[in-house]
Design an enzyme around this catalytic site. Structure first.
Site, PDB file in Angstrom:
ATOM      1  N   GLY A  40      -4.444  23.152   1.022  1.00 19.02           N
ATOM      2  CA  GLY A  40      -4.456  23.723  -0.330  1.00 19.02           C
ATOM      3  C   GLY A  40      -5.563  24.751  -0.463  1.00 19.02           C
ATOM      4  N   GLY A  41      -5.944  25.362   0.658  1.00 15.20           N
ATOM      5  CA  GLY A  41      -7.081  26.289   0.660  1.00 15.20           C
ATOM      6  C   GLY A  41      -6.731  27.688   0.193  1.00 15.20           C
ATOM      7  N   GLY A  42      -5.471  27.901  -0.177  1.00  9.97           N
ATOM      8  CA  GLY A  42      -5.066  29.232  -0.614  1.00  9.97           C
ATOM      9  C   GLY A  42      -5.307  29.491  -2.083  1.00  9.97           C
ATOM     10  N   GLY A  44      -7.206  27.856  -6.067  1.00  7.56           N
ATOM     11  CA  GLY A  44      -7.919  26.871  -6.870  1.00  7.56           C
ATOM     12  C   GLY A  44      -9.165  26.290  -6.233  1.00  7.56           C
ATOM     13  NE  ARG A  65       4.296  22.371  -1.118  1.00  9.13           N
ATOM     14  CZ  ARG A  65       5.043  21.808  -2.061  1.00  9.13           C
ATOM     15  NH1 ARG A  65       6.305  21.504  -1.807  1.00  9.13           N
ATOM     16  NH2 ARG A  65       4.548  21.536  -3.239  1.00  9.13           N
ATOM     17  CG  ASP A  90       5.712  20.000   2.918  1.00  9.81           C
ATOM     18  OD1 ASP A  90       4.935  19.035   2.769  1.00  9.81           O
ATOM     19  OD2 ASP A  90       6.698  20.205   2.193  1.00  9.81           O
ATOM     20  NE  ARG A  92       6.360  17.191   0.887  1.00  7.26           N
ATOM     21  CZ  ARG A  92       7.032  17.653  -0.166  1.00  7.26           C
ATOM     22  NH1 ARG A  92       7.547  16.816  -1.034  1.00  7.26           N
ATOM     23  NH2 ARG A  92       7.182  18.959  -0.346  1.00  7.26           N
ATOM     24  CE1 TYR A 172      -5.126  10.610 -10.904  1.00  9.22           C
ATOM     25  CE2 TYR A 172      -4.937  11.353 -13.183  1.00  9.22           C
ATOM     26  CZ  TYR A 172      -4.645  11.505 -11.831  1.00  9.22           C
ATOM     27  OH  TYR A 172      -3.872  12.560 -11.429  1.00  9.22           O
ATOM     28  CE  LYS A 187      -5.628  13.305  -6.032  1.00  2.99           C
ATOM     29  NZ  LYS A 187      -6.089  14.216  -4.953  1.00  2.99           N
TER      30      LYS A 187
HETATM   31  C1  HXC Z   1       9.058  16.036 -14.079  1.00  2.09           C
HETATM   32  C2  HXC Z   1       9.145  16.919 -11.962  1.00  2.09           C
HETATM   33  C3  HXC Z   1       8.219  17.954 -12.320  1.00  2.09           C
HETATM   34  C4  HXC Z   1       7.733  17.951 -13.667  1.00  2.09           C
HETATM   35  C5  HXC Z   1       8.742  18.201 -10.227  1.00  2.09           C
HETATM   36  N1  HXC Z   1       9.437  17.130 -10.673  1.00  2.09           N
HETATM   37  N2  HXC Z   1       7.991  18.718 -11.214  1.00  2.09           N
HETATM   38  N3  HXC Z   1       9.551  15.979 -12.832  1.00  2.09           N
HETATM   39  N4  HXC Z   1       8.167  16.980 -14.497  1.00  2.09           N
HETATM   40  N5  HXC Z   1       6.864  18.875 -14.086  1.00  2.09           N
HETATM   41  C6  HXC Z   1      10.386  16.337  -9.925  1.00  2.09           C
HETATM   42  C7  HXC Z   1      11.605  17.129  -9.579  1.00  2.09           C
HETATM   43  O1  HXC Z   1      12.526  17.164 -10.656  1.00  2.09           O
HETATM   44  C8  HXC Z   1      12.164  16.342  -8.403  1.00  2.09           C
HETATM   45  O2  HXC Z   1      12.815  15.171  -8.806  1.00  2.09           O
HETATM   46  C9  HXC Z   1      10.893  15.880  -7.698  1.00  2.09           C
HETATM   47  O3  HXC Z   1       9.830  15.957  -8.668  1.00  2.09           O
HETATM   48  C10 HXC Z   1      10.533  16.746  -6.532  1.00  2.09           C
HETATM   49  O4  HXC Z   1      10.452  18.078  -6.964  1.00  2.09           O
HETATM   50  P1  HXC Z   1      10.535  19.294  -5.940  1.00  2.09           P
HETATM   51  O5  HXC Z   1      10.179  20.540  -6.663  1.00  2.09           O
HETATM   52  O6  HXC Z   1      11.822  19.243  -5.214  1.00  2.09           O
HETATM   53  O7  HXC Z   1       9.471  18.844  -4.871  1.00  2.09           O
HETATM   54  P2  HXC Z   1       8.183  19.471  -4.324  1.00  2.09           P
HETATM   55  O8  HXC Z   1       8.223  20.955  -4.377  1.00  2.09           O
HETATM   56  O9  HXC Z   1       8.021  18.887  -2.992  1.00  2.09           O
HETATM   57  O10 HXC Z   1       7.012  18.942  -5.284  1.00  2.09           O
HETATM   58  C11 HXC Z   1       6.972  19.339  -6.651  1.00  2.09           C
HETATM   59  C12 HXC Z   1       5.588  19.092  -7.232  1.00  2.09           C
HETATM   60  C13 HXC Z   1       4.621  19.966  -6.456  1.00  2.09           C
HETATM   61  C14 HXC Z   1       5.236  17.625  -7.076  1.00  2.09           C
HETATM   62  C15 HXC Z   1       5.605  19.443  -8.700  1.00  2.09           C
HETATM   63  O11 HXC Z   1       5.129  21.250  -6.254  1.00  2.09           O
HETATM   64  C16 HXC Z   1       3.309  20.060  -7.165  1.00  2.09           C
HETATM   65  O12 HXC Z   1       2.581  19.113  -7.380  1.00  2.09           O
HETATM   66  N6  HXC Z   1       2.885  21.241  -7.504  1.00  2.09           N
HETATM   67  C17 HXC Z   1       1.668  21.382  -8.278  1.00  2.09           C
HETATM   68  C18 HXC Z   1       0.470  21.200  -7.417  1.00  2.09           C
HETATM   69  C19 HXC Z   1      -0.756  21.125  -8.261  1.00  2.09           C
HETATM   70  O13 HXC Z   1      -0.963  21.916  -9.131  1.00  2.09           O
HETATM   71  N7  HXC Z   1      -1.578  20.163  -8.050  1.00  2.09           N
HETATM   72  C20 HXC Z   1      -2.738  20.061  -8.823  1.00  2.09           C
HETATM   73  C21 HXC Z   1      -3.120  18.709  -8.743  1.00  2.09           C
HETATM   74  S1  HXC Z   1      -4.547  18.502  -9.724  1.00  2.09           S
HETATM   75  P3  HXC Z   1      14.441  15.094  -8.948  1.00  2.09           P
HETATM   76  O14 HXC Z   1      14.721  13.667  -9.292  1.00  2.09           O
HETATM   77  O15 HXC Z   1      14.808  16.061 -10.030  1.00  2.09           O
HETATM   78  O16 HXC Z   1      14.984  15.473  -7.597  1.00  2.09           O
HETATM   79  C22 HXC Z   1      -4.701  16.878  -9.856  1.00  2.09           C
HETATM   80  C23 HXC Z   1      -5.874  16.485 -10.692  1.00  2.09           C
HETATM   81  C24 HXC Z   1      -5.658  15.213 -11.381  1.00  2.09           C
HETATM   82  O17 HXC Z   1      -4.005  16.138  -9.333  1.00  2.09           O
HETATM   83  C25 HXC Z   1      -6.313  15.163 -12.715  1.00  2.09           C
HETATM   84  C26 HXC Z   1      -5.355  15.402 -13.836  1.00  2.09           C
HETATM   85  C27 HXC Z   1      -5.727  14.754 -15.137  1.00  2.09           C
END
Ligand code: HXC
Length: 304
Positions: A40-42, A44, A65, A90, A92, A172, A187
């Protein structure tokens, strides 16, 4: 008072501002000759941590990715001095991870520091999460972290060389995360993995630590997570919701990462350091009324 106006700033200074961007927390050249791999080094916080390692002399492998994000980050980070290699991956996919480590070794030499920063998350009531959504978040955040760590650890064990792993966590993991059941469970697993691996791999010279960011706004943070459930109007209002009376700055996480993996932290292992101005310890003196996660997210009744 206008009901829409933000609350007035309390007459307290809050925690002091840190030194400016570009300042290093450790002696110059601390990471000269070292290779640091950041998932995730690209973008944030991953990019911000990579920058602090680069300022101290590290060569970087940044993994994401997104090829577009990597290209932009490579140009930015290369300006800080060290060499920067990118890898689309990826986390995974264990076979792809092995290829990334092979390519990194050929280009720069074996990474001695691994920062597991890549993660997946979005807010949702638990009951609305599809099986695939749950799997996506667990597979990226927990299993992907393990696949990266496994590859890194096995290579160091085979070579008989020391190394340092930093896993980016979330507070959390200890408290539970209403509205983030998937990410909080993942986590918690990551935090536990830190504690297990630090003991298993300590004899081989491999440190394993966790690092938890607080609220550190940056342009790549998804709006849903930045504003969270608070729907704060701007950064000034977000600051007022922190005991520090300010938000964190990404470089503050970067400085902590460079310390944890440095020669000055060689006796720290199995520890998770929280860099959040004590926000996760916050408790209200007067208990506020309970709102369900569905209400907080503005969702209607389940199943309708
Ligand atoms: C509901 C969602 C969704 C959303 C994805 N899905 N986004 N469901 N709300 N916003 C569902 C999809 O519908 C699908 O289920 C399944 O998740 C997989 O989605 P894909 O897009 O096919 O998978 P993938 O691209 O592998 O992963 C999607 C993702 C990922 C999980 C959203 O791209 C992602 O996390 N991107 C954001 C990364 C990020 O910003 N991380 C920051 C973390 S900060 P179905 O059933 O429809 O097939 C952090 C700090 C914590 O964690 C503190 C916070 C308070």
């Amino acid at each position: 008072m206008d009901a829409a106006a933000p609350p007035p700033r309390p007459p307290h200074p809050g925690l002091p501002a840190p030194p400016p961007l570009g300042t290093c927390a450790l002696p110059p050249g601390t990471y000269d000759g070292s290779v640091v791999l950041v998932t995730g080094g690209g973008s944030g916080l991953g990019k911000a941590m990579a920058a602090e390692f680069a300022r101290l002399g590290a060569d970087l492998v940044i993994v994401s990715r997104s090829a577009d994000r990597l290209k932009a980050a490579q140009e930015e980070l290369a300006g800080l001095g060290g060499r920067v290699v990118t890898a689309v991956c990826d986390i995974r996919e264990p076979e792809r991870i092995a290829e990334v480590f092979d390519a990194a070794e050929s280009a720069l030499g074996p990474p001695s520091v691994l920062v597991n920063n890549a993660a997946a998350n979005f807010p949702s009531p638990a009951e609305d999460l599809s099986p695939n959504a749950w799997r996506a978040v667990l597979d990226i955040t927990l299993t992907g972290t393990w696949f990266m760590t496994r590859e890194f650890g096995r290579r160091h064990l085979a070579a008989g060389t020391p190394g340092s792993v930093i896993d980016i966590g979330a507070s959390y993991a200890w408290t539970g995360g209403p509205g983030h059941a998937h990410s909080a469970a993942a986590k918690a697993g990551v935090r536990n993995l830190v504690e297990t691996l630090a003991v298993e791999w300590g004899p081989y010279g491999i440190q394993v630590n966790g690092l938890v960011p607080g609220l550190m706004p940056h342009p790549d943070l998804p709006e849903s997570i930045l504003r969270g459930l608070d729907r704060a109007a701007d950064e000034g209002e977000l600051a007022l919701r922190q005991p520090a009376l300010r938000v964190g700055l990404p470089r503050e996480l970067g400085w902590a990462a460079t310390f944890l993996a440095s020669p000055y932290a060689r006796f720290i292992s199995g520890h998770t350091l929280v860099v959040d101005g004590a926000n996760w310890q916050r408790r209200a003196l007067v208990t506020p009324p309970v709102n369900s996660v569905r209400e907080q997210l503005g969702r209607g009744p389940f199943g309708q």
